[in-house]
Enzyme design. Structure first.
Site, short mmCIF file in Angstrom:
data_model
loop_
_atom_site.label_atom_id
_atom_site.label_comp_id
_atom_site.label_asym_id
_atom_site.label_seq_id
_atom_site.Cartn_x
_atom_site.Cartn_y
_atom_site.Cartn_z
N ASP A 1 4.91 0.73 12.02
CA ASP A 1 3.68 0.11 11.53
C ASP A 1 3.53 -1.36 11.96
O ASP A 1 2.52 -1.98 11.66
CB ASP A 1 3.61 0.20 9.99
CG ASP A 1 3.28 1.61 9.52
OD1 ASP A 1 2.94 2.46 10.37
OD2 ASP A 1 3.34 1.86 8.30
N CYS A 59 -4.40 13.41 13.77
CA CYS A 59 -5.03 12.12 13.49
C CYS A 59 -4.85 11.26 14.72
O CYS A 59 -4.19 11.64 15.68
CB CYS A 59 -4.47 11.46 12.25
SG CYS A 59 -2.97 10.56 12.49
N ARG A 108 -4.10 10.89 5.04
CA ARG A 108 -3.04 11.90 5.04
C ARG A 108 -2.12 11.82 3.83
O ARG A 108 -1.57 12.81 3.37
CB ARG A 108 -2.18 11.73 6.29
CG ARG A 108 -2.34 12.78 7.29
CD ARG A 108 -2.37 12.16 8.66
NE ARG A 108 -3.73 11.74 8.91
CZ ARG A 108 -4.66 12.57 9.32
NH1 ARG A 108 -4.38 13.81 9.59
NH2 ARG A 108 -5.90 12.16 9.48
N LYS A 121 0.84 -1.21 0.00
CA LYS A 121 0.00 0.00 0.00
C LYS A 121 0.86 1.25 0.00
O LYS A 121 0.62 2.18 -0.77
CB LYS A 121 -0.91 0.00 1.23
CG LYS A 121 -1.56 1.35 1.51
CD LYS A 121 -2.37 1.37 2.78
CE LYS A 121 -1.62 1.69 4.03
NZ LYS A 121 -1.27 3.11 4.25
N ASN A 122 1.88 1.27 0.85
CA ASN A 122 2.68 2.49 0.99
C ASN A 122 3.62 2.73 -0.18
O ASN A 122 4.17 3.82 -0.32
CB ASN A 122 3.47 2.48 2.31
CG ASN A 122 2.57 2.77 3.50
OD1 ASN A 122 1.39 3.07 3.33
ND2 ASN A 122 3.12 2.68 4.70
N ARG A 136 1.16 14.64 12.90
CA ARG A 136 1.44 14.40 11.48
C ARG A 136 1.34 15.64 10.59
O ARG A 136 0.52 15.70 9.66
CB ARG A 136 0.53 13.30 10.94
CG ARG A 136 0.80 11.98 11.61
CD ARG A 136 0.09 10.85 10.95
NE ARG A 136 0.91 10.16 9.99
CZ ARG A 136 0.57 9.01 9.42
NH1 ARG A 136 -0.57 8.45 9.72
NH2 ARG A 136 1.36 8.43 8.57
N ARG A 139 -8.54 -0.12 5.27
CA ARG A 139 -7.72 0.92 4.64
C ARG A 139 -6.42 0.34 4.09
O ARG A 139 -5.89 0.86 3.11
CB ARG A 139 -7.34 2.01 5.66
CG ARG A 139 -8.44 3.00 5.95
CD ARG A 139 -7.90 4.11 6.83
NE ARG A 139 -6.61 4.54 6.33
CZ ARG A 139 -5.61 5.01 7.07
NH1 ARG A 139 -5.77 5.15 8.36
NH2 ARG A 139 -4.47 5.36 6.54
N ILE A 151 8.48 7.22 16.70
CA ILE A 151 8.09 7.92 15.46
C ILE A 151 6.82 8.75 15.66
O ILE A 151 6.75 9.91 15.25
CB ILE A 151 7.86 6.91 14.30
CG1 ILE A 151 9.08 5.99 14.14
CG2 ILE A 151 7.54 7.64 13.00
CD1 ILE A 151 10.35 6.64 13.65
C1 UD1 Z 1 4.68 6.94 6.32
C2 UD1 Z 1 3.80 5.73 6.14
C3 UD1 Z 1 3.24 5.28 7.47
C4 UD1 Z 1 4.35 5.08 8.49
C5 UD1 Z 1 5.25 6.29 8.56
C6 UD1 Z 1 6.47 6.08 9.44
C7 UD1 Z 1 2.94 6.06 3.91
C8 UD1 Z 1 1.78 6.37 3.05
N1 UD1 Z 1 2.73 6.08 5.22
O1 UD1 Z 1 3.84 7.99 6.81
O2 UD1 Z 1 2.52 4.06 7.27
O3 UD1 Z 1 3.81 4.85 9.77
O4 UD1 Z 1 5.72 6.65 7.25
O5 UD1 Z 1 7.20 5.00 8.98
O6 UD1 Z 1 4.02 5.77 3.42
N2 UD1 Z 1 6.74 14.82 10.33
C9 UD1 Z 1 6.87 16.16 10.56
N3 UD1 Z 1 6.74 17.02 9.48
C10 UD1 Z 1 6.48 16.58 8.21
C11 UD1 Z 1 6.36 15.20 8.00
C12 UD1 Z 1 6.50 14.34 9.08
O7 UD1 Z 1 7.09 16.60 11.67
O8 UD1 Z 1 6.37 17.41 7.31
C13 UD1 Z 1 6.88 13.87 11.46
C14 UD1 Z 1 5.61 13.07 11.70
O9 UD1 Z 1 4.70 13.76 12.53
C15 UD1 Z 1 6.17 11.82 12.37
C16 UD1 Z 1 7.52 11.64 11.68
O10 UD1 Z 1 7.84 12.92 11.12
O11 UD1 Z 1 6.37 12.03 13.74
C17 UD1 Z 1 7.55 10.60 10.59
O12 UD1 Z 1 6.48 10.84 9.70
P1 UD1 Z 1 6.53 10.44 8.17
O13 UD1 Z 1 7.72 9.59 7.89
O14 UD1 Z 1 6.37 11.67 7.35
O15 UD1 Z 1 5.24 9.56 8.03
P2 UD1 Z 1 4.33 9.48 6.76
O16 UD1 Z 1 5.18 9.68 5.56
O17 UD1 Z 1 3.12 10.32 6.94
#
Ligand code: UD1
Length: 418
Positions: A306, A116, A92, A22-23, A121, A398, A328
């Site tokens: 995850d 969320c 998201r 999915k990701n 996030r 999902r 995380i």
């Molecule tokens: C992706 C995965 C999700 C997984 C996560 C961490 C997808 C679609 N989803 O989510 O399943 O749990 O990686 O492995 O691939 N953050 C910020 N600012 C930003 C972006 C992120 O502060 O602009 C923080 C987030 O709040 C979190 C951390 O960085 O604490 C990691 O988030 P991120 O790696 O971005 O997660 P996703 O890409 O949303």
């Protein structure tokens, strides 16, 4: 609303096949926006987040045709470069269209995600990166608007924090920027590398995807491609834990073994037998006592956040006290209370959970709070005595394709009910 009714105590046996990731599929669908030519994606999992992303692409101007084995996306023109709140609030990852839209259409309007279930996030790192590539960003009425009508220019972007979709978003934007972009402190997840493989088939020039420094040489245009999505390491990992928690003897096929090292080591330390049968098949067996083994979630190649909830369910059955540290996301222990309702002994202290076991779990009515939390409840229910009813399984839909059918074929007593 659908529920799962699960009768515990049945070891999983036989084999269970992993689907496409999915990701990895979500950014691949967004990448199709970068070209007017058709992009064919194979092994796209049939899960709700993918349907949401496909709906978003149609709103933006794509023609999306789904066959049994593949999805074909063609976007002759971007007619509406926007991701509305109604979609972003349910998923998201919709923010993955920000970079492709800014690069291809010169503008993008994407709703800010807000909070969320598992934490804040934000997408501030996506936004800051795009600004460095020359986009002018406005924020108002809950939306972020990117104006890149003057074209994007390559730059060195250093991520303050590792972000998976942020890395993917910026990598996509940089493929059509003028000059060279360097992404530092980039996410090393296999899904980032898979996206780079697709983009390179489309004509992008990328080096280093899968490492923490990615170099992208911008090109004038990208073309169509035909790409097969990698296997879902989180789904496969969930099945491995399912084999262990039910004291089964299970083959997990189409398994991305090299992406699961962190989990495999922990399962082995905990006393489950995990052996490789062939290039893409793992056998998990567990008959003796399980031992408590601590984990700390980390970015790849560390232990995946995850899989944290599913692993916690397993630790309720292990001898001793296991400490699970979540680094995380700030609020990713909602499954702990539901597991406690089934008899688990779990104490929370900030980002750490202490799980004392083994405890006999008993069936109860529980509520799924997010995608991976619901998977952990399914695992706990299969190990519990008696019947568990899990409410709100739309969360699990999902990200898991027909999980109840796959588990039932391996011997689980699980049914979907209204
Ligand atoms: C992706 C995965 C999700 C997984 C996560 C961490 C997808 C679609 N989803 O989510 O399943 O749990 O990686 O492995 O691939 N953050 C910020 N600012 C930003 C972006 C992120 O502060 O602009 C923080 C987030 O709040 C979190 C951390 O960085 O604490 C990691 O988030 P991120 O790696 O971005 O997660 P996703 O890409 O949303």
């Amino acid at each position: 609303m659908d529920k799962f009714v699960i009768k515990g105590g049945h070891p999983l046996t036989g084999s269970i096949a992993t689907g496409g990731s999915k990701n990895a599929a979500l950014p691949a669908l967004a990448a199709a926006l970068l070209t007017a030519e058709p992009v064919i994606l194979r092994r796209i999992p049939k899960v709700r987040d993918i349907r949401t992303m496909q709906r978003l692409l149609v709103d933006i101007g794509s023609k999306v045709e789904g066959g049994p084995e593949s999805v074909r996306i063609e976007t002759p023109e971007i007619t509406s470069p926007e991701a509305p709140y109604e979609l972003v609030k349910t998923m998201r990852a919709s923010s993955l269209v920000l970079g492709p839209l800014a690069a291809r259409a010169g503008r993008a309007r994407v709703s800010l995600p807000g909070g969320c279930a598992i934490g804040a996030r934000p997408i501030d790192l996506h936004i800051a990166g795009l600004e460095q590539l020359g986009a002018v960003i406005y924020q108002s009425h809950g939306y972020v608007e990117a104006d890149a009508s003057q074209g994007l220019r390559g730059a060195t972007v250093h991520f303050d924090k590792i972000t998976v979709t942020g890395t993917e978003d910026l990598m996509m934007a940089a493929t059509l920027a003028e000059g060279t972009t360097i992404l530092e402190n980039a996410a090393r997840e296999p899904e980032v590398a898979d996206l780079a493989d697709l983009l390179m088939k489309m004509g992008a020039k990328i080096e280093g995807a899968g490492t923490s420094t990615i170099r992208i040489e911008g090109v004038q245009r990208l073309g169509g491609a035909d790409h097969t999505i990698i296997s879902d390491r989180i789904e496969a990992g969930t099945f491995l834990i399912a084999g262990a928690i039910t004291r089964g003897d299970l083959l997990v096929t189409e398994c991305p073994i090299e992406h699961l090292s962190a989990l495999i080591v922990k399962l082995q330390q905990a006393g489950a037998e995990v052996t490789q049968q062939d290039a893409a098949t793992l056998r998990v067996r567990s008959s003796g006592a399980l031992r408590s083994v601590d984990i700390t979630t980390e970015e790849y190649p560390g232990f995946a956040t995850d899989l944290q909830a599913q692993y916690m369910a397993l630790m309720t059955q292990a001898e001793g006290i296991a400490i699970v540290t979540e680094t995380i996301f700030e609020n990713r222990f909602m499954h702990a209370q539901e597991l406690a309702r089934m008899g688990a002994n779990i104490r929370l202290d900030g980002r750490r959970a202490f799980i004392a076991g083994p405890r006999e779990l008993t069936g109860a009515g529980v509520i799924a709070s997010d995608l991976r939390a619901s998977a952990s409840l399914v695992l706990a229910a299969m190990a519990a005595r008696g019947e568990t009813v899990i409410d709100r399984v739309y969360h699990i839909d999902r990200g898991y394709e027909k999980i109840e059918e796959k588990l039932a074929r391996a011997g689980a007593q699980i049914e979907r009910a209204d």
